[in-house]
Design an enzyme around this catalytic site. Sequence first.
Site, PDB file in Angstrom:
ATOM      1  CD  GLU A 168      -2.703   1.063   2.618  1.00 50.32           C
ATOM      2  OE1 GLU A 168      -3.853   1.513   2.600  1.00 50.32           O
ATOM      3  OE2 GLU A 168      -2.187   0.546   3.633  1.00 50.32           O
ATOM      4  CE  LYS A 200      -7.787   0.588   3.572  1.00 57.81           C
ATOM      5  NZ  LYS A 200      -6.686   1.348   4.220  1.00 57.81           N
ATOM      6  CB  CYS A 235      -4.230  -1.824   4.421  1.00 59.85           C
ATOM      7  SG  CYS A 235      -3.303  -1.412   5.941  1.00 59.85           S
TER       8      CYS A 235
END
Length: 424
Positions: A97, A257, A298
């Site tokens: 990321e 995301k 993440c």
Amino acid sequence: MLMNNQPQSLLWRFQFSFAACWRTAALVATTSTQVHSRFCRAMSSTSSSTSLSTTRKCVVAVAQMCSTADKVQNLIDIAVCAGRSQHYGAQMLFLPEACGFMGATGAETVRNAEPPIGNDLIAKKKDDQFSDHESSQFKNPSWLTERLEHTIRHNAANDIEDKNTKKSANDEDVSAPSNHSTEEKGTTTMKVSLVDGLQTIARASGIWISAGGIHVLCNEPGGDDKDPDANRTEQPRVYNTHLILDSTGEIRALYRKIHLFEVSIPGQVELSERKHTAPGHEIVLCDTPIGRIGVTTCYDVRFPELYVKLVEQGAQILLVPSAFTVPTGKAHWHLLLRARAVESQSYVIAAAQYGSPHPKRSSYGHSLVVDPWGVVVADAGGVDSAADISTPSIVTAEIDLDHLDSIRQRLPIQQNRASAQYEK
């Protein structure tokens, strides 16, 4: 070469400092979120790329980086990793990321974000909109493209061992392409396209790339109409965007995301990724030469229902590129990744940031590959490692789809989940 004695190992660990390379290189969803599915077939009939075949066993490379606010430096670090990946025969490289830019503030991230990328551009021939994105306005200068290509060639052809000399991206290397002007050397202020750089690196290395997170501007200031925070602000926001590029540089999948990090401890800390980032709403899968991948980022790893949906749609390999903080990394990083691997009976590949790009941030490291039985088969090390950890670096591991199928057949968790009934 450092060998790992883990069971089912396939594992070489290659660490090489950026300094040495310059010296010698010359160089789901949350319960309140409606989630839609996008399955990006890499064999799209409209694609200009060659046909795809999946290998039952293959080598992958997982990068560990300490990205900064210098996009040129970050791209060169990625090129180093791509060259080393090519050297060791990896079919795909996985980046963490924020691989292209790690700013000190959300506002700095927004100012340096990439132009919008539309979902309709994935795995298609270049239409007018895509051509605009690739026009000279967004092309990197030729000296940068040449330097990335040169860095890949050098690192693919040589073993890098010396870690004693350090240069920055602004230092001149007499062996590397150097036909750029003095003005172009201001790498922290010049306009740089991460997408163009990543496409160059994919083409030059001939391997697929998972760019685990770059920040891309939203089309609308507040995000989109599905975002509950869209009406709270008119300031520009970004999507935390995970791109999959094939070996010709074509974008094969784009994931925004879904779960945005948020923590509130009264009197101590107030952090909200939503202040500058809009959430995505689609789950994304993509066929690749190493198998069918489920694409996440993440903080998503804390929401197992997302991974259940990905496996239901055929995911064999789950991607979790991250920039975990040191406290949360120590407490939960290995635990969460191994849990996702075991419950989904899938490989988990998690490229990580490591170190301190600026005084306000320190990342945990430990880029990992976990097999479907929960065994960590590759670990790049991190803040709690006894050995010195340098960046950029890669670890490699073998993806064995026969091993995955054997585990799923012997312990049919997915079928048991599908047939289970729960009473209120």
